[in-house]
Design a protein around this motif. Structure first.
Motif, mmCIF file in Angstrom:
data_model
loop_
_atom_site.group_PDB
_atom_site.id
_atom_site.type_symbol
_atom_site.label_atom_id
_atom_site.label_comp_id
_atom_site.label_asym_id
_atom_site.label_seq_id
_atom_site.Cartn_x
_atom_site.Cartn_y
_atom_site.Cartn_z
ATOM 1 N N ARG A 178 -52.008 -1.074 23.221
ATOM 2 C CA ARG A 178 -50.793 -0.929 22.410
ATOM 3 C C ARG A 178 -50.697 0.467 21.798
ATOM 4 O O ARG A 178 -49.601 1.028 21.701
ATOM 5 C CB ARG A 178 -50.766 -1.995 21.320
ATOM 6 C CG ARG A 178 -50.495 -3.377 21.881
ATOM 7 C CD ARG A 178 -50.447 -4.438 20.818
ATOM 8 N NE ARG A 178 -50.105 -5.721 21.406
ATOM 9 C CZ ARG A 178 -50.059 -6.855 20.723
ATOM 10 N NH1 ARG A 178 -50.325 -6.862 19.420
ATOM 11 N NH2 ARG A 178 -49.729 -7.975 21.321
ATOM 12 N N MET A 179 -51.830 1.028 21.378
ATOM 13 C CA MET A 179 -51.827 2.388 20.827
ATOM 14 C C MET A 179 -51.395 3.397 21.883
ATOM 15 O O MET A 179 -50.590 4.293 21.609
ATOM 16 C CB MET A 179 -53.220 2.731 20.287
ATOM 17 C CG MET A 179 -53.601 1.960 19.034
ATOM 18 S SD MET A 179 -55.349 2.164 18.581
ATOM 19 C CE MET A 179 -55.365 3.885 18.052
ATOM 20 N N ILE A 180 -51.918 3.238 23.081
ATOM 21 C CA ILE A 180 -51.564 4.154 24.182
ATOM 22 C C ILE A 180 -50.076 4.041 24.506
ATOM 23 O O ILE A 180 -49.384 5.055 24.657
ATOM 24 C CB ILE A 180 -52.448 3.873 25.422
ATOM 25 C CG1 ILE A 180 -53.906 4.231 25.110
ATOM 26 C CG2 ILE A 180 -51.933 4.640 26.638
ATOM 27 C CD1 ILE A 180 -54.911 3.680 26.110
ATOM 28 N N GLU A 181 -49.562 2.823 24.580
ATOM 29 C CA GLU A 181 -48.136 2.617 24.849
ATOM 30 C C GLU A 181 -47.264 3.256 23.780
ATOM 31 O O GLU A 181 -46.149 3.719 24.065
ATOM 32 C CB GLU A 181 -47.818 1.119 24.948
ATOM 33 C CG GLU A 181 -48.350 0.455 26.194
ATOM 34 C CD GLU A 181 -48.225 -1.062 26.152
ATOM 35 O OE1 GLU A 181 -47.566 -1.599 25.226
ATOM 36 O OE2 GLU A 181 -48.809 -1.709 27.048
ATOM 37 N N ALA A 182 -47.770 3.311 22.533
ATOM 38 C CA ALA A 182 -47.013 3.888 21.420
ATOM 39 C C ALA A 182 -47.141 5.410 21.349
ATOM 40 O O ALA A 182 -46.506 6.036 20.500
ATOM 41 C CB ALA A 182 -47.464 3.260 20.099
ATOM 42 N N GLY A 183 -47.984 6.004 22.213
ATOM 43 C CA GLY A 183 -48.090 7.460 22.253
ATOM 44 C C GLY A 183 -49.422 8.043 21.859
ATOM 45 O O GLY A 183 -49.593 9.267 21.863
ATOM 46 N N PHE A 184 -50.412 7.194 21.506
ATOM 47 C CA PHE A 184 -51.726 7.709 21.136
ATOM 48 C C PHE A 184 -52.485 8.072 22.412
ATOM 49 O O PHE A 184 -52.501 7.301 23.375
ATOM 50 C CB PHE A 184 -52.506 6.661 20.336
ATOM 51 C CG PHE A 184 -53.667 7.222 19.576
ATOM 52 C CD1 PHE A 184 -53.477 7.825 18.343
ATOM 53 C CD2 PHE A 184 -54.958 7.162 20.090
ATOM 54 C CE1 PHE A 184 -54.539 8.354 17.632
ATOM 55 C CE2 PHE A 184 -56.030 7.691 19.390
ATOM 56 C CZ PHE A 184 -55.817 8.288 18.155
#
Length: 196
Positions: free
Chosen positions: A163-169
């Motif tokens: 979820r963090m990666i999908e949000a741009g992290f």
């Protein structure tokens, strides 16, 4: 005479417990937490065994399925020694991705609780900037994150990572401690006291 010799050997062995280090040259790691300094070490009782929730090894899948070592492309798997180093690294935040009810029962000292379902909404805590289209996570102030949850069968921190990666992290700034609380306690490492 033989019974007396065996009894003396047993009592001498019990009285002379061997010290339990983290590594041959490392007995403890001092970590600053919001509650003050904590010394992380291993349990010194040579007869200690794991008990409680983390002694359970056969939970039904789903939901308790074995997780991959790398929960998303670009995430780095790590072990206990890396987590101990991260706890004293100002550029890394150790994140307990479990629900708060589990976190308050005991956690890795120095970790912060960011439940997996909140991870994508709390990227500002790791240095990302909010934007109309989501998060901007490419600045110099963006910290690395080391995620963990209950153990190799727990999907909470892998879900948080995705979820963090999908949000741009950036995935390259995420480490994953797959062994989680089960592995930490199996090694007899210090945990926080349960909140009352």
């Amino acid at each position: 005479m033989r019974i007396l010799t065996i009894a003396l050997m047993i009592s001498a062995g019990a009285a002379h417990a061997e010290p339990v280090g983290i590594t041959p040259d490392l007995m403890a790691v001092e970590v600053e937490t919001s509650s003050g300094s904590v010394s992380i070490s291993r349990v010194q009782d040579n007869d200690a065994i794991i008990e409680g929730d983390f002694a359970r090894i056969a939970r039904p899948c789903p939901n308790f399925c074995v997780q991959p070592m790398i929960p998303a492309e670009g995430v780095t798997p790590v072990g206990e020694l890396e987590v101990l180093a991260f706890l004293n690294d100002p550029n890394v935040v150790v994140v307990d991705g479990r629900v708060t009810t589990d976190f308050v029962k005991g956690a890795i000292p120095g970790a912060i609780n960011v439940p997996y379902f909140e991870a994508a909404d709390r990227l500002g805590e790791f240095g990302c900037e909010i934007d109309f289209d989501g998060w901007i996570c490419d600045g110099e102030d963006v910290k690395s994150v080391a995620l963990y949850c209950n153990g190799p069968w727990c999907g909470q921190s892998p879900t948080a990572a995705r979820r963090m990666i999908e949000a741009g992290f950036p995935a390259s700034k995420i480490s994953y401690y797959r062994a989680g609380m089960q592995g930490w306690q199996m090694l007899g490492l210090t945990i926080t006291e349960p909140a009352e």
